[in-house]
Design an enzyme around this catalytic site. Structure first.
Site, PDB file in Angstrom:
ATOM      1  N   GLU A   1       8.065 -10.917  29.790  1.00 25.85           N
ATOM      2  CA  GLU A   1       9.148 -10.863  30.756  1.00 25.85           C
ATOM      3  C   GLU A   1      10.266 -11.828  30.357  1.00 25.85           C
ATOM      4  OE1 GLU A   1       8.118 -12.051  34.724  1.00 25.85           O
ATOM      5  OE2 GLU A   1       9.927 -11.165  35.572  1.00 25.85           O
TER       6      GLU A   1
ATOM      7  N   GLN B   1       5.549  -5.017  39.557  1.00 25.65           N
ATOM      8  CA  GLN B   1       4.763  -6.206  39.245  1.00 25.65           C
ATOM      9  C   GLN B   1       4.653  -7.117  40.466  1.00 25.65           C
ATOM     10  OE1 GLN B   1       5.263  -9.097  35.635  1.00 25.65           O
ATOM     11  NE2 GLN B   1       6.712  -9.778  37.180  1.00 25.65           N
ATOM     12  N   GLY B   2       3.439  -7.425  40.904  1.00 29.29           N
ATOM     13  CA  GLY B   2       3.247  -8.315  42.046  1.00 29.29           C
ATOM     14  C   GLY B   2       2.788  -9.689  41.595  1.00 29.29           C
ATOM     15  N   TYR B   3       3.737 -10.565  41.393  1.00 24.39           N
ATOM     16  CA  TYR B   3       3.416 -11.914  40.906  1.00 24.39           C
ATOM     17  C   TYR B   3       3.770 -12.975  41.944  1.00 24.39           C
ATOM     18  CZ  TYR B   3       2.137 -11.063  35.998  1.00 24.39           C
ATOM     19  OH  TYR B   3       1.504 -10.713  34.852  1.00 24.39           O
TER      20      TYR B   3
ATOM     21  N   GLU C   1      13.695 -25.377  34.506  1.00 23.34           N
ATOM     22  CA  GLU C   1      12.949 -26.636  34.524  1.00 23.34           C
ATOM     23  C   GLU C   1      11.504 -26.438  34.057  1.00 23.34           C
ATOM     24  OE1 GLU C   1      15.000 -25.497  36.890  1.00 23.34           O
ATOM     25  OE2 GLU C   1      16.598 -26.955  36.595  1.00 23.34           O
TER      26      GLU C   1
END
Lengths: 393, 379
Positions: free
Chosen positions: A249, A131-133, A377
């Site tokens: 995820e 996964q390229g995030y 956060e």
């Protein structure tokens, strides 16, 4: 005999006949989990045998439709299959990001051609995905990502850098968020594309963490090519898919860690001692352990409640929004207590005396849980705004 | 058992919410307080509650109850907590009826349970003697004599003491304070010779009092359960009582939280609503998460009562400890986030912090139950 009983009987017989003995042994480490791929990492030859046999039945991903390589099983049948597998201790035949992440997104957003091209190889364990995030300057603020995809007619030319790409050095293909347009708001102009990692212009370098080696990589694209046929959804509408996948995820990360076999409190009594009533002799540590265990019980009940609410048709309630935040914070607390209970033994970094430093490495690694997949956060911002309806500043 | 409400339970919850929000609100509690009402709750409203069957909600149908179980009662108590509704639901229904059902013989159940279920009789438990809940430290004695026993001792934190017609008094028939064995339970008529009742006023303005037993003679038939054998039924009653109080605290906490979030959206400072400040948003979001955990553990504990789950003691202490912690945080944050107005008697948020602390203390506070939770878990 009901259809389900019939199914159970057949499943039991098939598993008995087809699950190799070695695949009925407990999973003790990452090497026991089979991820597939063009050049699979194989710890035991039966891993591939077992995966191939299960894939033949469609049972590596039993709940996906048959036409895409799945088993086409109903929820009840999947449950029976899981029960029968666990009855003989059969391992999951295949685990991959293709199954847990890309697949659900393709089923939701892909065209029929895209599903037919990519889902069956996932089911057969032939292609391994990453996964390229995240990018160096797009972490919590993921939508500010800058990896460019230039329109070249039938394909995109991709330039930029991704980071925290798990198993990029081992994956065959990548599903990737790229910027196809710079003119609108930052959420617009993001597209979701798939491309082959085996091409010039793609390079993955593993990252060493404070806990030691890791599956994470930095991934560089220098004029990498993605066919337009592998654009998922509309151009510029990739953020919708990204959000959908992030939810998946987060659910996975919140479930990480799991319950220890023996309660930490009992371990502490063995190592530190107890008074005549059996109370841990250090009252302060005892209180910290009890608070942790209490929250673990209550969090477990919350996961169960939300699951039961979904099953009863009430839908996914607001409680699910706390899973990522609470689960990871709880896991960090457990790891801190592991150090407190273990003392010097828990601080060992390597060598047999310290079991390779597993306790301290897990502790360090747990710090990332509340950063990856949306920081604590950011999760609290989401609860504030979407659940409580509090306004932006 | 699935951790969801069934249709009957959802309807009961809605009915309780609607009724109490109209008939027994914080404003009503303020009126009772300011007028120095001698009963401390509205008899008319209590009669209506009893007519709807709430006084017999967890009592078996055989004894005139609805047989809905404690999950049903817990849902009503949650609404009681939301509205701070004053009534004998806790003293007589949650606790008095339960100890009779747990320890009583057929005749005793027939005598008392239908009367409680109809709302005519108020039965309350007299157990605590010192400033803290400590069942094993009981010093009140019951000595064989006359036609049965003679009781001597003093009790406090007796809920609804001044309006109860019967007390279930926990006394020692053998052993010394500190022994867990030797405790017995006795039915004592409020009008019996030697019984003195002192009405006291705690911070929450609900009813509780002190009881002095000075050579009180009771018949042998007043013994609930066997002599010296109260422990197991008493412990189960206390577990149920604490889960019921945890349900009430869930309502108190949730209501205080929702009112506080509403205030964050309305109060303006520095030219914007204060709910837009991240410093407050994250505190509210964390509290939301804690309240979700609280709701889950309460429901799990309520279901454990009705299903006869063996882990009831650990779940009871888990639920009470968690709700003590969450109620304390929710009500403290409630006052803080309301700012100056939250400190005034005129504003209602103060009533929630007051009731929370009294309910937290009753039958064991956070410290008591977290300690018990750890011990039950083997450390």
């Amino acid at each position: 005999m009901s259809d389900l009983d019939q199914f159970r009987q057949e499943t039991r017989a098939w598993l008995e006949a087809n699950c190799p003995e070695a695949m009925r042994q407990p999973v003790t480490g990452f090497e026991d989990i089979y991820n597939g791929g063009r050049v699979p990492e194989i710890d035991h030859p039966d891993q591939k045998v077992w995966c191939d046999r299960m894939a033949e039945k469609g049972w590596t991903v039993p709940h996906w439709p048959k036409e895409y390589g799945g088993g086409g099983l109903s929820a009840d049948e999947v449950k029976v299959l899981r029960q029968e597998m666990s009855r003989i201790g059969a391992r999951q035949a295949l685990d991959s990001f293709g199954i847990s992440m890309l697949g659900p997104a393709l089923l939701q957003f892909g065209t029929q051609e895209q599903k037919l091209e990519h889902l069956p190889p996932i089911c057969r364990g032939e292609i391994r995905w990453c996964q390229g995030y995240s990018e160096p300057n797009a972490g919590s603020d993921l939508a500010s990502l800058a990896t460019r995809a230039e329109d070249k007619g039938d394909h995109y030319l991709i330039n930029g850098q991704k980071v925290w790409t798990s198993y990029a050095d081992k994956a065959d293909w990548i599903f990737c968020l790229v910027r196809t347009d710079n003119t609108g708001t930052k959420h617009e102009g993001i597209s979701f594309v798939l491309f082959d990692m085996d091409q010039p212009g793609v390079e993955a370098r593993p990252i060493k963490l404070i806990s030691g080696s890791s599956p994470f990589c930095e991934t560089f694209f220098d004029n990498a090519r993605a066919d337009k046929a592998n654009l998922i959804g509309e151009e510029g509408k990739g953020w919708t898919i990204a959000k959908y996948l992030l939810t998946h995820e987060r659910e996975m990360i919140s479930g990480m860690g799991g319950a220890p076999k023996k309660s930490l409190g009992e371990t502490a009594v063995e190592l530190i001692g107890a008074d005549e009533q059996g109370r841990l002799s250090n009252g302060i540590l005892r209180q910290n352990l009890a608070q942790y265990q209490l929250d673990t019980v209550a969090f477990g009940a919350t996961m169960a409640r939300v699951g039961d609410e979904v099953k009863s048709g009430q839908g996914l309630g607001p409680a699910s929004s706390i899973f990522k935040y609470y689960g990871t914070e709880l896991n960090k607390r457990r790891n801190e207590l592991n150090l407190a209970v273990g003392g010097e033994e828990a601080l060992g970094w390597e060598g047999d005396a310290y079991q390779g430093g597993q306790v301290v490495r897990d502790w360090l690694r747990s710090k990332g849980n509340s950063i990856e997949g949306g920081t604590t956060e950011v999760q609290l911002n989401i609860v504030s705004k979407r659940v409580l309806g509090l306004p932006d500043a | 058992m699935a951790l969801v409400l069934n249709e009957e339970q959802s309807m009961l919850k809605d009915a309780a919410a609607g009724f109490l929000a109209e008939k027994a609100t914080v404003a009503h509690l303020r009126e009772l307080r300011d007028s120095g009402d001698a009963t401390g709750f509205s008899q008319d409203v209590w009669k209506e509650m009893a007519d709807m069957g709430w006084a017999g909600i967890a009592i078996d149908e055989e004894f005139g109850g609805l047989g809905y179980g404690y999950t049903g009662l817990g849902l009503v108590l949650e609404q009681v907590g939301r509205n701070l509704s004053a009534s004998p639901l806790q003293s007589s229904v949650l606790i008095g009826a339960t100890i009779i059902a747990e320890l009583g013989d057929q005749a005793q159940k027939e005598q008392f349970l239908p009367a409680i279920a109809s709302g005519q009789s108020i039965v309350t438990l007299a157990i605590q003697e010192g400033a803290h809940h400590a069942p094993s430290q009981i010093a009140t004695t019951a000595v064989a004599g006359g036609n049965g026993y003679v009781l001597n001792g003093s009790k406090r934190l007796v809920l609804d003491a001044h309006v109860a017609d019967t007390f279930v008094v926990i006394a020692r028939t053998s052993g010394e304070p500190g022994d867990t064995d030797g405790l017995s339970a006795f039915l004592v008529d409020a009008k019996a010779d030697g019984v003195a009742i002192e009405q006291r006023s705690m911070v929450d303005n609900l009813n509780c009092g002190a009881l002095t037993l000075n050579n009180v003679s009771v018949d042998a038939s007043a013994l609930l359960g066997s002599e010296g054998g109260a422990a197991s039924g008493l412990n189960r009653t206390l577990d149920i009582a604490n889960i019921g109080l945890a349900s009430e605290l869930l309502g108190v906490s949730t209501e205080a939280f929702e009112r506080t979030v509403a205030y964050l959206k309305e109060r303006k400072q520095f030219g914007q609503v204060i709910g837009s400040f991240q410093g407050l948003q994250h505190r509210a979001a964390e509290l939301f998460a804690e309240l979700e955990l609280a709701r889950s553990i309460v429901l799990k504990a309520l279901q454990a009562i009705d299903s006869g789950d063996e882990s009831l003691p650990v779940l009871a202490s888990a639920a009470k400890a968690k709700l003590c912690e969450v109620a304390q945080r929710a009500t403290n944050e409630g006052v803080q986030m309301h700012g100056g107005i939250g400190m005034t008697d005129e504003h209602e948020i103060g009533f929630f912090i007051k009731r929370a602390r009294a309910a937290q203390h009753t039958f064991g506070d956070y410290n008591y139950h977290l300690d018990r939770f750890a011990s039950l878990n083997g450390f």
